[in-house]
Design a protein around this motif. Structure first.
Motif, PDB file in Angstrom:
ATOM      1  N   LEU A  51     -33.443  14.911  18.400  1.00 49.43           N
ATOM      2  CA  LEU A  51     -33.015  13.807  19.258  1.00 49.43           C
ATOM      3  C   LEU A  51     -31.621  13.359  18.845  1.00 49.43           C
ATOM      4  O   LEU A  51     -31.401  13.013  17.679  1.00 49.43           O
ATOM      5  N   ASP A  52     -30.694  13.374  19.792  1.00 47.52           N
ATOM      6  CA  ASP A  52     -29.306  12.951  19.527  1.00 47.52           C
ATOM      7  C   ASP A  52     -28.732  13.658  18.306  1.00 47.52           C
ATOM      8  O   ASP A  52     -28.139  13.036  17.407  1.00 47.52           O
ATOM      9  N   ASP A  53     -28.961  14.977  18.278  1.00 51.41           N
ATOM     10  CA  ASP A  53     -28.430  15.858  17.229  1.00 51.41           C
ATOM     11  C   ASP A  53     -29.062  15.645  15.847  1.00 51.41           C
ATOM     12  O   ASP A  53     -28.564  16.173  14.853  1.00 51.41           O
ATOM     13  N   VAL A  54     -30.143  14.881  15.786  1.00 55.63           N
ATOM     14  CA  VAL A  54     -30.849  14.684  14.519  1.00 55.63           C
ATOM     15  C   VAL A  54     -32.186  15.412  14.590  1.00 55.63           C
ATOM     16  O   VAL A  54     -33.016  15.129  15.454  1.00 55.63           O
ATOM     17  N   SER A  55     -32.380  16.356  13.674  1.00 56.93           N
ATOM     18  CA  SER A  55     -33.624  17.120  13.612  1.00 56.93           C
ATOM     19  C   SER A  55     -34.567  16.463  12.613  1.00 56.93           C
ATOM     20  O   SER A  55     -34.152  16.068  11.515  1.00 56.93           O
ATOM     21  N   ARG A  56     -35.828  16.341  13.003  1.00 55.99           N
ATOM     22  CA  ARG A  56     -36.832  15.719  12.141  1.00 55.99           C
ATOM     23  C   ARG A  56     -38.096  16.568  12.115  1.00 55.99           C
ATOM     24  O   ARG A  56     -38.649  16.895  13.159  1.00 55.99           O
ATOM     25  N   ILE A  57     -38.557  16.895  10.918  1.00 61.64           N
ATOM     26  CA  ILE A  57     -39.852  17.557  10.768  1.00 61.64           C
ATOM     27  C   ILE A  57     -40.932  16.502  10.956  1.00 61.64           C
ATOM     28  O   ILE A  57     -40.825  15.386  10.438  1.00 61.64           O
ATOM     29  N   GLU A  58     -41.977  16.857  11.689  1.00 62.97           N
ATOM     30  CA  GLU A  58     -43.060  15.897  11.951  1.00 62.97           C
ATOM     31  C   GLU A  58     -43.937  15.756  10.699  1.00 62.97           C
ATOM     32  O   GLU A  58     -44.775  16.605  10.410  1.00 62.97           O
ATOM     33  N   LYS A 116     -31.064   7.057  25.165  1.00 56.64           N
ATOM     34  CA  LYS A 116     -31.254   7.348  26.589  1.00 56.64           C
ATOM     35  C   LYS A 116     -31.616   8.805  26.804  1.00 56.64           C
ATOM     36  O   LYS A 116     -31.841   9.229  27.943  1.00 56.64           O
ATOM     37  N   ASN A 117     -31.672   9.565  25.744  1.00 54.59           N
ATOM     38  CA  ASN A 117     -31.963  10.992  25.829  1.00 54.59           C
ATOM     39  C   ASN A 117     -33.427  11.274  25.533  1.00 54.59           C
ATOM     40  O   ASN A 117     -34.153  10.430  25.000  1.00 54.59           O
ATOM     41  N   PHE A 118     -33.834  12.485  25.862  1.00 58.24           N
ATOM     42  CA  PHE A 118     -35.206  12.904  25.604  1.00 58.24           C
ATOM     43  C   PHE A 118     -35.190  13.966  24.520  1.00 58.24           C
ATOM     44  O   PHE A 118     -34.358  14.881  24.553  1.00 58.24           O
ATOM     45  N   PRO A 119     -36.069  13.871  23.525  1.00 53.64           N
ATOM     46  CA  PRO A 119     -36.018  14.829  22.416  1.00 53.64           C
ATOM     47  C   PRO A 119     -36.496  16.216  22.813  1.00 53.64           C
ATOM     48  O   PRO A 119     -37.376  16.374  23.656  1.00 53.64           O
ATOM     49  N   MET A 120     -35.899  17.203  22.184  1.00 55.51           N
ATOM     50  CA  MET A 120     -36.439  18.549  22.236  1.00 55.51           C
ATOM     51  C   MET A 120     -37.493  18.660  21.136  1.00 55.51           C
ATOM     52  O   MET A 120     -37.343  18.072  20.063  1.00 55.51           O
ATOM     53  N   THR A 121     -38.549  19.388  21.407  1.00 58.85           N
ATOM     54  CA  THR A 121     -39.586  19.583  20.398  1.00 58.85           C
ATOM     55  C   THR A 121     -39.735  21.076  20.119  1.00 58.85           C
ATOM     56  O   THR A 121     -39.603  21.903  21.026  1.00 58.85           O
ATOM     57  N   SER A 122     -40.005  21.403  18.857  1.00 56.45           N
ATOM     58  CA  SER A 122     -40.089  22.811  18.451  1.00 56.45           C
ATOM     59  C   SER A 122     -41.387  23.070  17.710  1.00 56.45           C
ATOM     60  O   SER A 122     -41.817  22.257  16.888  1.00 56.45           O
ATOM     61  N   ARG A 160     -38.215  11.176  31.852  1.00 58.66           N
ATOM     62  CA  ARG A 160     -37.244  11.854  30.994  1.00 58.66           C
ATOM     63  C   ARG A 160     -37.704  13.268  30.629  1.00 58.66           C
ATOM     64  O   ARG A 160     -36.898  14.189  30.527  1.00 58.66           O
ATOM     65  N   GLY A 161     -38.996  13.412  30.434  1.00 59.04           N
ATOM     66  CA  GLY A 161     -39.543  14.713  30.048  1.00 59.04           C
ATOM     67  C   GLY A 161     -39.786  15.644  31.212  1.00 59.04           C
ATOM     68  O   GLY A 161     -40.253  16.771  31.021  1.00 59.04           O
ATOM     69  N   GLY A 162     -39.478  15.176  32.442  1.00 59.97           N
ATOM     70  CA  GLY A 162     -39.627  16.024  33.619  1.00 59.97           C
ATOM     71  C   GLY A 162     -41.033  16.113  34.163  1.00 59.97           C
ATOM     72  O   GLY A 162     -41.317  16.949  35.046  1.00 59.97           O
ATOM     73  N   ARG A 163     -41.947  15.248  33.694  1.00 60.70           N
ATOM     74  CA  ARG A 163     -43.334  15.273  34.177  1.00 60.70           C
ATOM     75  C   ARG A 163     -43.471  14.640  35.554  1.00 60.70           C
ATOM     76  O   ARG A 163     -44.361  14.986  36.313  1.00 60.70           O
ATOM     77  N   VAL A 164     -42.607  13.654  35.839  1.00 58.78           N
ATOM     78  CA  VAL A 164     -42.562  13.043  37.176  1.00 58.78           C
ATOM     79  C   VAL A 164     -41.105  12.910  37.567  1.00 58.78           C
ATOM     80  O   VAL A 164     -40.219  12.802  36.707  1.00 58.78           O
ATOM     81  N   ASN A 165     -40.830  12.892  38.870  1.00 63.09           N
ATOM     82  CA  ASN A 165     -39.438  12.754  39.287  1.00 63.09           C
ATOM     83  C   ASN A 165     -39.025  11.279  39.325  1.00 63.09           C
ATOM     84  O   ASN A 165     -39.858  10.370  39.253  1.00 63.09           O
ATOM     85  N   THR A 171     -46.188  14.309  20.509  1.00 67.06           N
ATOM     86  CA  THR A 171     -47.003  13.857  21.634  1.00 67.06           C
ATOM     87  C   THR A 171     -46.473  12.546  22.195  1.00 67.06           C
ATOM     88  O   THR A 171     -46.320  12.389  23.411  1.00 67.06           O
ATOM     89  N   GLY A 172     -46.198  11.602  21.309  1.00 66.15           N
ATOM     90  CA  GLY A 172     -45.804  10.268  21.740  1.00 66.15           C
ATOM     91  C   GLY A 172     -44.534  10.230  22.550  1.00 66.15           C
ATOM     92  O   GLY A 172     -44.395   9.418  23.472  1.00 66.15           O
ATOM     93  N   SER A 173     -43.595  11.120  22.247  1.00 67.11           N
ATOM     94  CA  SER A 173     -42.332  11.119  22.988  1.00 67.11           C
ATOM     95  C   SER A 173     -42.526  11.512  24.445  1.00 67.11           C
ATOM     96  O   SER A 173     -41.745  11.104  25.303  1.00 67.11           O
ATOM     97  N   HIS A 174     -43.553  12.282  24.731  1.00 62.82           N
ATOM     98  CA  HIS A 174     -43.811  12.696  26.107  1.00 62.82           C
ATOM     99  C   HIS A 174     -44.547  11.636  26.913  1.00 62.82           C
ATOM    100  O   HIS A 174     -44.340  11.517  28.122  1.00 62.82           O
TER     101      HIS A 174
END
Length: 273
Positions: free
Chosen positions: A32-39, A56-62, A169-174, A260-263
């Protein structure tokens, strides 16, 4: 027969539970915002959720890397375990299961058993708890897998998002749907069960969302996890109403992991049983 239990961080396990039962956890991560965090464990989640709340951004998850699973498997055999049982987040939500199975096939397919939990967060946690109880009862690994397969699709989670912003933000709804829902105070009842996400019902307001979740709990259920994402002004009300209507249920309150929570969104509440 010694059986090593491995799972991923989507199971939202507490550190003391992991240590007590000698479980290994391979971890997903967020960017998120160029900061990587291990869960990590729950005591590390606040920093991520505060960043999410202020972004205002949505995190990428890996998902975990193949190397993470390779290391976990090799460690288990070096420690003298005969069998490795791996319980992964639902395959419809993440490639974690596929990666775990791929590496298992490369290392020792006869003695590494990868199970698709068909669940996430505290639903997956319930399946891990069940696996622990079976291991402690000294069931052989094949029987444990059969019992888990019979059990996992009975586990169910309901969520009510407090806002549609994170789903948007996650694209689940428009955006249009999210705006209309916000203006009309429409709340979807989201259910995850048997590897499938379903929008069960739409209601007006959180009060009706809480009432609907409680009404959906089968009469046979005697234990449940009440879930919240980071913080929720509705959590206390949910627990009070659930306790009043179903005093027969043993309630445990737990936070939801960041991936999970971010989505679903900060402030949302739910129940797993």
């Amino acid at each position: 027969m010694k059986i090593k239990l491995i799972t991923d961080s989507m199971a939202s396990l507490k550190k003391d539970f992991v240590e007590k039962h000698n479980i290994d956890v391979v971890r997903l991560s967020t960017l998120l915002d160029d900061v990587s965090r291990i869960e990590g464990y729950e005591d590390t989640w606040e920093e991520f959720y505060q960043a999410l709340e202020n972004s205002k951004n949505f995190p990428m998850t890996s998902q975990p890397s193949p190397y993470d699973f390779e290391q976990a498997y090799q460690k288990a055999f070096l420690e003298g375990y005969d069998e490795v049982l791996v319980i992964c987040v639902a395959s419809q939500l993440s490639g974690t299961y596929t990666t775990a199975q791929l590496i298992a096939n490369q290392i020792n397919p006869e003695h590494i058993h990868v199970v698709d939990s068909h669940q996430l967060t505290l639903g997956q946690h319930m399946i891990v708890e069940y696996a622990v109880s079976l291991i402690e009862q000294n069931f052989p690994v094949d029987e444990i897998i059969a019992k888990i397969d019979a059990y996992k699709d009975t586990v169910s989670i309901d969520f009510v998002p407090v806002t549609m912003e994170y789903l948007k933000r996650g694209g689940r709804v428009n955006g249009v749907v999210a705006t209309i829902a916000s203006v009309l105070n429409i709340k979807p009842i989201l259910n995850y069960k048997a590897n499938t996400l379903t929008n069960i019902k739409k209601v007006f307001g959180m009060a009706k969302g809480i009432a609907e979740m409680i009404a959906r709990i089968p009469s046979t259920i005697k234990k449940a996890y009440v879930l919240y994402i980071y913080k929720s002004e509705y959590l206390k009300t949910f627990i009070q109403q659930l306790s009043a209507k179903r005093p027969d249920i043993e309630i445990t309150t737990r936070a939801v992991n960041p991936v999970t929570g971010s989505h679903i969104g900060i402030g949302s509440i739910g129940i797993a049983y």
